[in-house]
Design a protein around this motif. Structure first.
Motif, PDB file in Angstrom:
ATOM      1  N   PHE A 125       0.862  -1.187   0.000  1.00  0.00           N
ATOM      2  CA  PHE A 125       0.000   0.000   0.000  1.00  0.00           C
ATOM      3  C   PHE A 125       0.896   1.234   0.000  1.00  0.00           C
ATOM      4  O   PHE A 125       2.114   1.146   0.238  1.00  0.00           O
ATOM      5  N   GLY A 126       0.290   2.366  -0.285  1.00  0.00           N
ATOM      6  CA  GLY A 126       1.071   3.602  -0.319  1.00  0.00           C
ATOM      7  C   GLY A 126       0.215   4.799  -0.620  1.00  0.00           C
ATOM      8  O   GLY A 126      -0.997   4.691  -0.832  1.00  0.00           O
ATOM      9  N   ILE A 127       0.836   5.961  -0.663  1.00  0.00           N
ATOM     10  CA  ILE A 127       0.124   7.215  -0.938  1.00  0.00           C
ATOM     11  C   ILE A 127       1.077   8.185  -1.627  1.00  0.00           C
ATOM     12  O   ILE A 127       2.249   8.295  -1.268  1.00  0.00           O
ATOM     13  N   ARG A 128       0.580   8.850  -2.639  1.00  0.00           N
ATOM     14  CA  ARG A 128       1.391   9.805  -3.388  1.00  0.00           C
ATOM     15  C   ARG A 128       1.667  11.068  -2.561  1.00  0.00           C
ATOM     16  O   ARG A 128       0.825  11.479  -1.771  1.00  0.00           O
ATOM     17  N   TYR A 129       2.804  11.683  -2.821  1.00  0.00           N
ATOM     18  CA  TYR A 129       3.134  12.942  -2.144  1.00  0.00           C
ATOM     19  C   TYR A 129       2.047  13.992  -2.376  1.00  0.00           C
ATOM     20  O   TYR A 129       1.667  14.731  -1.456  1.00  0.00           O
ATOM     21  N   ASN A 130       1.558  14.074  -3.610  1.00  0.00           N
ATOM     22  CA  ASN A 130       0.580  15.116  -3.940  1.00  0.00           C
ATOM     23  C   ASN A 130      -0.754  14.918  -3.237  1.00  0.00           C
ATOM     24  O   ASN A 130      -1.573  15.832  -3.180  1.00  0.00           O
TER      25      ASN A 130
END
Length: 412
Positions: A108-113
């Protein structure tokens, strides 16, 4: 009409039960499952699509991405796992993600923006220092929560394009990586100058706590009072209320040892630059209650609220309820200025004075009450009813009769 094969078996069986119980809804269930199939069909594999968190990162130009990484990091949200923490070096399209050390697959993860806030908090009630990083997206979904020890970092656990000092802690290294890569978001940390608890930490002597224990419904957790807002951690979901989203704060259910903190927050928060409590009176709001906060921490919380110019709604009309034992005894110095001192003391002290005044009035009524005459008359009546059937007049007549007969005997 059987549920679509694209729907997981666990959900399909529940739909089947619901249709048997409510046959009139069969068409509705069919339409819903058909619609879901059209949305997810392009991403399904063996009937189970990848989570939204994985899909979110699938379009990344992975061939062009390089990452700093730290091994064996404990994640708690969205899953409780030990993974490799990877922080992209690309500030434009990069992301924070957790990957499997064995397979290299992104879990899983999340974009900086998409990151709205990144907050680093000390983990309470741990004998050894630990720090949790709360990565909060703008949408409120797909939060990340991972923790690192407060010890010095092991160089072999780190892969980075920037030098790592062996004297640095895990926390310092992660903050350095994130600060260098994320353009719009800085890592927020609690500050003792903003708030520190008066309750000593027996397991961490000499270290001030920057949190208070609280409950949100049945969930227990910790409130942290940060330079930019208030966060409730560490249960899922993490709840963060930046200052511009808070319409007012009030204190309720005040008891001798605990009180509740109520945040009235905007359903659609104004922008931070445009935030003004007086200009948002028509905006829809809802209330969030945190209960069972130790009374010993009231003064620090109240000072924090005042310093941040957050509106205190404790004395609003709907809040005028009974309040007892608020912050000990009333503090009066005499010689006028009582009203100003009351404002300085905060709303709980005002409530205390009101309770004291009501108690004083009751005491005055008790002092002015004279049960003498009423009590005596009741006592006399009671005695006449419960005696030998001879009242005072009867006694007088009886005496007169007896004396009269004796006097007659003497005269004769």
């Amino acid at each position: 009409m059987a549920p679509s094969k694209d729907i997981p078996d666990s959900i399909s069986s529940r739909i089947a039960v619901a249709k048997r119980q409510h046959p009139e809804l069969a068409d509705l269930f069919h339409d819903i499952t058909t619609y879901i199939s059209t949305l997810t069909g392009s991403t399904q594999t063996n009937g189970h699509g990848p989570s939204s968190k994985k899909r979110k990162l699938e379009d990344e130009p992975s061939t062009a991405e390089t990452y700093d990484s730290i091994a064996d990091v404990s994640f708690s949200i969205p899953q409780r796992k030990k993974l490799k923490l990877e922080i992209s070096r690309n500030r434009e399209t990069g992301a924070i993600r957790g990957t499997s050390a064995a397979t290299g697959e992104t879990e899983f993860g999340i974009r900086y923006n998409d990151v709205d806030y990144c907050i680093c908090l000390p983990v309470p009630e741990k004998a050894q220092p630990q720090y949790s990083f709360c990565v909060l997206p703008t949408s409120g979904d797909d939060q990340l929560l991972f923790s690192v020890p407060g010890t010095k970092i092991r160089p072999e656990a780190v892969h980075s394009d920037q030098p790592v000092d062996e004297e640095q802690s895990y926390k310092d290294v992660v903050i350095s990586m994130l600060s260098k890569r994320m353009k719009k978001t800085k890592v927020i940390q609690p500050n003792e100058k903003d708030f520190s608890s008066t309750i000593a930490q027996a397991h961490r002597k000499g270290e001030k706590a920057v949190h208070v224990k609280a409950f949100r419904g049945s969930k227990d957790g910790f409130l942290f009072f940060l330079p930019t807002g208030i966060i409730f951690a560490f249960k899922k979901p993490l709840l963060f209320y930046p200052f511009h989203s808070i319409a007012s704060i009030s204190y309720t259910s005040v008891l001798q040892r605990t009180f509740n903190l109520n945040l009235t927050v905007y359903s659609t928060p104004p922008s931070p630059a445009a935030h003004n409590a007086s200009s948002n009176t028509d905006t829809d709001t809802h209330e969030i209650e945190f209960s069972m906060i130790d009374q010993a921490d009231f003064a620090g919380i109240d000072a924090y609220i005042k310093r941040r110019n957050l509106q205190d709604a404790s004395m609003a009309e709907q809040r005028r309820a009974q309040r007892y034992n608020v912050n000990g005894t009333n503090n009066t110095n005499g010689g006028g200025g009582g009203e100003a001192e009351g404002e300085e003391g905060g709303e709980l002290q005002k409530a205390q004075r009101e309770a004291d005044e009501m108690e004083d009035e009751d005491e005055e009524e008790d002092e002015n009450f004279d049960p003498g005459s009423e009590g005596e008359s009741e006592g006399s009546g009671s005695g006449s009813e419960e005696g030998d059937g001879v009242d005072a007049d009867a006694d007088g007549n009886l005496m007169e009769t007896e004396l009269g007969s004796e006097a007659e005997d003497v005269s004769e």
